[in-house]
Design a protein around this motif. Structure first.
Motif, PDB file in Angstrom:
ATOM      1  N   SER A  32       0.800  -1.217   0.000  1.00 20.36           N
ATOM      2  CA  SER A  32       0.000   0.000   0.000  1.00 20.36           C
ATOM      3  C   SER A  32       0.840   1.278   0.000  1.00 20.36           C
ATOM      4  O   SER A  32       0.356   2.343  -0.369  1.00 20.36           O
ATOM      5  N   ASP A  33       2.122   1.174   0.402  1.00 19.09           N
ATOM      6  CA  ASP A  33       2.968   2.374   0.441  1.00 19.09           C
ATOM      7  C   ASP A  33       3.680   2.626  -0.889  1.00 19.09           C
ATOM      8  O   ASP A  33       4.434   3.584  -1.025  1.00 19.09           O
ATOM      9  N   GLN A  34       3.442   1.779  -1.890  1.00 22.80           N
ATOM     10  CA  GLN A  34       4.058   1.961  -3.198  1.00 22.80           C
ATOM     11  C   GLN A  34       3.179   2.809  -4.112  1.00 22.80           C
ATOM     12  O   GLN A  34       1.958   2.784  -4.016  1.00 22.80           O
ATOM     13  N   ASP A  35       3.835   3.557  -4.986  1.00 22.27           N
ATOM     14  CA  ASP A  35       3.111   4.231  -6.069  1.00 22.27           C
ATOM     15  C   ASP A  35       3.097   3.366  -7.317  1.00 22.27           C
ATOM     16  O   ASP A  35       2.148   3.398  -8.098  1.00 22.27           O
ATOM     17  N   GLU A  36       4.180   2.586  -7.507  1.00 21.45           N
ATOM     18  CA  GLU A  36       4.274   1.684  -8.654  1.00 21.45           C
ATOM     19  C   GLU A  36       5.093   0.464  -8.262  1.00 21.45           C
ATOM     20  O   GLU A  36       5.956   0.520  -7.398  1.00 21.45           O
ATOM     21  N   ALA A  37       4.810  -0.646  -8.922  1.00 17.05           N
ATOM     22  CA  ALA A  37       5.590  -1.877  -8.792  1.00 17.05           C
ATOM     23  C   ALA A  37       5.916  -2.353 -10.206  1.00 17.05           C
ATOM     24  O   ALA A  37       5.181  -2.068 -11.154  1.00 17.05           O
ATOM     25  N   ALA A  38       7.037  -3.046 -10.358  1.00 20.17           N
ATOM     26  CA  ALA A  38       7.498  -3.446 -11.692  1.00 20.17           C
ATOM     27  C   ALA A  38       7.625  -4.962 -11.796  1.00 20.17           C
ATOM     28  O   ALA A  38       8.004  -5.637 -10.831  1.00 20.17           O
ATOM     29  N   CYS A  39       7.293  -5.487 -12.974  1.00 23.89           N
ATOM     30  CA  CYS A  39       7.447  -6.918 -13.240  1.00 23.89           C
ATOM     31  C   CYS A  39       7.599  -7.121 -14.748  1.00 23.89           C
ATOM     32  O   CYS A  39       6.649  -6.936 -15.512  1.00 23.89           O
ATOM     33  N   ASP A  40       8.822  -7.471 -15.182  1.00 23.67           N
ATOM     34  CA  ASP A  40       9.092  -7.749 -16.589  1.00 23.67           C
ATOM     35  C   ASP A  40       8.872  -9.231 -16.877  1.00 23.67           C
ATOM     36  O   ASP A  40       9.025 -10.086 -15.997  1.00 23.67           O
ATOM     37  N   VAL A  41       8.543  -9.547 -18.134  1.00 23.12           N
ATOM     38  CA  VAL A  41       8.278 -10.930 -18.532  1.00 23.12           C
ATOM     39  C   VAL A  41       9.058 -11.241 -19.805  1.00 23.12           C
ATOM     40  O   VAL A  41       9.043 -10.449 -20.757  1.00 23.12           O
ATOM     41  N   LEU A  42       9.733 -12.380 -19.814  1.00 25.92           N
ATOM     42  CA  LEU A  42      10.478 -12.850 -20.984  1.00 25.92           C
ATOM     43  C   LEU A  42       9.740 -14.029 -21.604  1.00 25.92           C
ATOM     44  O   LEU A  42       9.443 -15.017 -20.919  1.00 25.92           O
TER      45      LEU A  42
END
Length: 223
Positions: free
Chosen positions: A145-155
């Motif tokens: 909840s304290d994040q503005d964005e989260a990242a997850c790349d996919v190959l």
């Protein structure tokens, strides 16, 4: 989901002029023309809030009040083995929980392979699909909840076609059967047999198995 058998994207239906209703200035939304006595499921979405899914609602029931939570951006890029972005890949965001994992949200990548979706705080698994490529093990990502964005790349890796035919004991074609490619207890691709019993799957390098969900009155024989 149609008859709990296969998935049709809302984005695809909207492009074919199916209705995509929106709430009015007071936040009220009416979904018309529901079959009498039915139970429906639906998802509420907004560009600033995390979407909310109602799993079962009786048609004609009491109006619902749905508080919306602030959306947190889950972003990433879908690439191939040459690190090239893959356009129009379908990205499924699955919510963590008891198996089988349930799809929470679906989106598509842009021309450079990037995607973005608004989600609420939770643990998720992200998987991408595109014709000609094999899906890989879903990637886990935690959104707080304290994040503005989260990242997850996919190959995505090179895909290999698996084709075949489902028949009954009398060698007659059996259509409408769900056929899955499974590796390490994960479903990587799924197909519905056509009227000729034919199916077409995409798999990655390595070992796996074909799982056939036999229709009522049948059991799957050894292939």
């Amino acid at each position: 989901f149609v008859n709990d058998a296969f998935h049709v994207s809302v984005e695809d239906l909207a492009r074919l002029d199916f209705p995509n209703p929106r709430s009015d200035g007071q936040g009220e939304l009416t979904i018309a023309m529901l079959p009498k006595g039915s139970h429906v499921s639906f998802t509420i979405m907004h560009r600033e809030y995390a979407e909310q899914r109602i799993p079962s609602y009786p048609a004609g029931g009491k109006p619902l009040t749905l508080p919306m939570l602030r959306g947190i951006g889950l972003t990433g890029r879908v690439t191939n083995e040459k690190k090239e972005g893959i356009a129009q890949a379908r990205v499924s965001i699955l919510k963590s929980g008891p198996p089988p994992l349930k799809e929470y949200k679906e989106t598509r990548t842009d021309a450079d392979g990037f995607y973005r979706a608004l989600v609420g705080p939770a643990d998720y698994f992200v998987v991408a699909r595109h014709p000609g490529y094999a899906s890989v093990t879903p990637t886990r990502v935690t959104v707080t909840s304290d994040q503005d964005e989260a990242a997850c790349d996919v190959l995505l890796t090179t895909g290999y076609r698996i084709t075949g035919r489902v028949t009954g004991k009398d060698d007659k074609s059996v259509g409408g059967v769900t056929v899955q490619y499974v590796a390490e207890e994960t479903i990587y691709d799924e197909s519905i047999t056509n009227v000729y019993g034919a199916f077409d799957l995409t798999a990655g390098a390595g070992s796996g198995k074909i799982h056939v969900e036999a229709p009522e009155g049948y059991i799957a024989g050894k292939g």
